[in-house]
Motif scaffolding. Structure first.
Motif, PDB file in Angstrom:
ATOM      1  N   LYS A 173      90.313  43.733  62.758  1.00 37.02           N
ATOM      2  CA  LYS A 173      91.230  44.478  62.839  1.00 37.02           C
ATOM      3  C   LYS A 173      92.577  44.057  61.854  1.00 37.02           C
ATOM      4  O   LYS A 173      92.857  42.797  61.962  1.00 37.02           O
ATOM      5  N   VAL A 174      93.127  45.092  61.029  1.00 39.72           N
ATOM      6  CA  VAL A 174      94.099  44.601  59.941  1.00 39.72           C
ATOM      7  C   VAL A 174      95.259  45.133  60.027  1.00 39.72           C
ATOM      8  O   VAL A 174      95.350  46.293  60.522  1.00 39.72           O
ATOM      9  N   ASP A 175      96.421  44.374  60.439  1.00 36.43           N
ATOM     10  CA  ASP A 175      97.773  45.005  60.652  1.00 36.43           C
ATOM     11  C   ASP A 175      97.932  46.042  59.607  1.00 36.43           C
ATOM     12  O   ASP A 175      98.030  45.740  58.565  1.00 36.43           O
ATOM     13  N   ASN A 213      92.933  30.933  58.634  1.00 34.40           N
ATOM     14  CA  ASN A 213      93.210  30.052  59.633  1.00 34.40           C
ATOM     15  C   ASN A 213      91.718  29.553  60.488  1.00 34.40           C
ATOM     16  O   ASN A 213      91.033  30.449  60.805  1.00 34.40           O
ATOM     17  N   THR A 214      91.630  28.437  60.976  1.00 36.03           N
ATOM     18  CA  THR A 214      90.195  27.897  61.423  1.00 36.03           C
ATOM     19  C   THR A 214      90.138  28.358  62.770  1.00 36.03           C
ATOM     20  O   THR A 214      88.774  28.587  62.942  1.00 36.03           O
ATOM     21  N   LEU A 215      91.115  28.574  63.565  1.00 41.20           N
ATOM     22  CA  LEU A 215      90.788  28.598  64.887  1.00 41.20           C
ATOM     23  C   LEU A 215      90.821  30.368  65.308  1.00 41.20           C
ATOM     24  O   LEU A 215      91.726  30.809  64.819  1.00 41.20           O
ATOM     25  N   ASN A 216      90.011  30.717  66.120  1.00 39.05           N
ATOM     26  CA  ASN A 216      89.659  32.091  66.478  1.00 39.05           C
ATOM     27  C   ASN A 216      89.239  32.129  68.115  1.00 39.05           C
ATOM     28  O   ASN A 216      88.393  31.802  68.464  1.00 39.05           O
ATOM     29  N   LEU A 274      93.996  35.402  61.701  1.00 41.75           N
ATOM     30  CA  LEU A 274      93.166  34.554  60.937  1.00 41.75           C
ATOM     31  C   LEU A 274      93.768  34.491  59.634  1.00 41.75           C
ATOM     32  O   LEU A 274      93.126  33.723  58.911  1.00 41.75           O
ATOM     33  N   SER A 275      94.532  35.281  59.197  1.00 37.49           N
ATOM     34  CA  SER A 275      95.308  35.263  58.016  1.00 37.49           C
ATOM     35  C   SER A 275      96.462  34.328  57.728  1.00 37.49           C
ATOM     36  O   SER A 275      97.384  34.369  58.618  1.00 37.49           O
ATOM     37  N   LYS A 276      96.401  33.596  56.618  1.00 36.69           N
ATOM     38  CA  LYS A 276      97.553  32.649  56.356  1.00 36.69           C
ATOM     39  C   LYS A 276      98.567  33.637  55.543  1.00 36.69           C
ATOM     40  O   LYS A 276      99.862  32.780  55.373  1.00 36.69           O
ATOM     41  N   SER A 277      98.299  34.622  55.145  1.00 36.56           N
ATOM     42  CA  SER A 277      99.547  35.564  54.523  1.00 36.56           C
ATOM     43  C   SER A 277     100.008  36.303  55.359  1.00 36.56           C
ATOM     44  O   SER A 277     100.090  36.414  56.532  1.00 36.56           O
ATOM     45  N   ASP A 278     100.981  37.223  54.857  1.00 46.14           N
ATOM     46  CA  ASP A 278     101.701  38.168  55.504  1.00 46.14           C
ATOM     47  C   ASP A 278     100.660  39.159  56.280  1.00 46.14           C
ATOM     48  O   ASP A 278      99.795  39.721  55.860  1.00 46.14           O
ATOM     49  N   GLY A 279     100.959  39.726  57.485  1.00 47.83           N
ATOM     50  CA  GLY A 279     100.133  40.545  58.279  1.00 47.83           C
ATOM     51  C   GLY A 279      99.264  39.817  59.275  1.00 47.83           C
ATOM     52  O   GLY A 279      98.999  38.452  58.945  1.00 47.83           O
ATOM     53  N   LYS A 280      98.649  40.525  59.979  1.00 47.07           N
ATOM     54  CA  LYS A 280      97.722  39.992  60.981  1.00 47.07           C
ATOM     55  C   LYS A 280      96.422  40.563  60.779  1.00 47.07           C
ATOM     56  O   LYS A 280      96.129  41.820  60.821  1.00 47.07           O
ATOM     57  N   VAL A 281      95.424  39.463  60.976  1.00 47.32           N
ATOM     58  CA  VAL A 281      94.098  39.901  61.011  1.00 47.32           C
ATOM     59  C   VAL A 281      93.289  39.173  62.204  1.00 47.32           C
ATOM     60  O   VAL A 281      93.384  37.922  62.396  1.00 47.32           O
ATOM     61  N   THR A 282      92.695  40.036  62.925  1.00 49.63           N
ATOM     62  CA  THR A 282      91.794  39.674  64.015  1.00 49.63           C
ATOM     63  C   THR A 282      90.504  39.867  63.898  1.00 49.63           C
ATOM     64  O   THR A 282      90.335  40.892  63.236  1.00 49.63           O
ATOM     65  N   ASN A 283      89.671  38.837  64.741  1.00 47.36           N
ATOM     66  CA  ASN A 283      88.285  39.331  64.755  1.00 47.36           C
ATOM     67  C   ASN A 283      87.683  39.290  66.283  1.00 47.36           C
ATOM     68  O   ASN A 283      87.880  38.715  66.919  1.00 47.36           O
TER      69      ASN A 283
END
Length: 218
Positions: A36-38, A164-167, A195-204
């Motif tokens: 899922k991408v913000d 990012n390493t931890l999910n 999981l993203s180090k840049s702007d916006g949120k990415v989840t799995n």
């Protein structure tokens, strides 16, 4: 009196130990994984995400406290991730970009279990995923589906430094076990970590359906 109390204490301890059971096992199965991408990160005209159909495999240990309650820990490996399909335009040129992202993930699920019957149980817990590798593959179709106009990128682009390493993913699951040790289980893991180090949120998030075998006891 002291002798009677000692005998009673030993008897209670014996019953308690007998009610406990530790079993080890192995499991494997199918994973339905999505990303899922913000929306704040989406600067293209249209964007959709599709699931990745993959697998998981690993081992477990289960400890029961009596007939109704237990805990379970697992160590699994799964190449999770998802696919993105984007339609975009630049300088009046329209193109389609297909991207597949794969997170090679070591999963450590920990759960509390409640046994509805001897064979059927439900579980509630969290999966702590350590992302060991992150790969991306992109295909650009400049002709929106016209044969011969596809431009394929590198097969495996390493994006580990951008991830990012931890999910962390809380989950709810169910299991049906047979008397011979064979069991079938399913659970849904809802990813909450960015999981993203840049702007916006990415989840799995991911659904797991599988089969396994438990052995040992007491």
């Amino acid at each position: 009196m002291k002798r009677l109390l000692l005998i009673a204490a030993v008897a209670v301890m014996g019953v308690s130990l007998q009610a406990q059971e530790t079993r080890f096992g192995a499991k494997a199965g199918y994973s339905f994984s999505t990303i899922k991408v913000d929306e704040a990160q989406d600067d293209l005209e249209a964007r959709s995400t599709d699931p990745s159909h993959t697998f998981y495999i690993g081992g477990l240990v289960e400890h029961k406290f009596g007939d109704k309650f237990g805990i379970q820990g697992e160590l699994l490996y799964s190449p999770l991730g998802g696919k993105e399909d984007r339609n975009a335009s630049e300088d009046d040129v329209y193109f389609r970009e297909k991207t597949k992202i794969t997170f090679g993930t070591l999963l450590i699920p920990v759960s509390a279990k409640y046994f509805i019957t001897e064979n059927l149980s439900v579980s509630l817990g969290a999966s702590f995923g350590v992302i060991l590798s992150a790969k991306q593959k992109t295909v650009v179709d400049a002709g929106i589906g016209i044969p011969g106009l596809e431009l394929e990128g590198d097969d495996d682009v390493d994006i580990k430094d951008d991830v990012n390493t931890l999910n962390i993913a809380p989950f709810l699951g169910a299991e049906f076990a047979l008397e011979n040790g064979l069991f079938f289980d399913a659970r849904y893991n809802y990813g909450i970590s960015d999981l993203s180090k840049s702007d916006g949120k990415v989840t799995n998030s991911f659904l797991q359906v599988g089969v396994g075998f438990k052995f040992g006891g007491n």
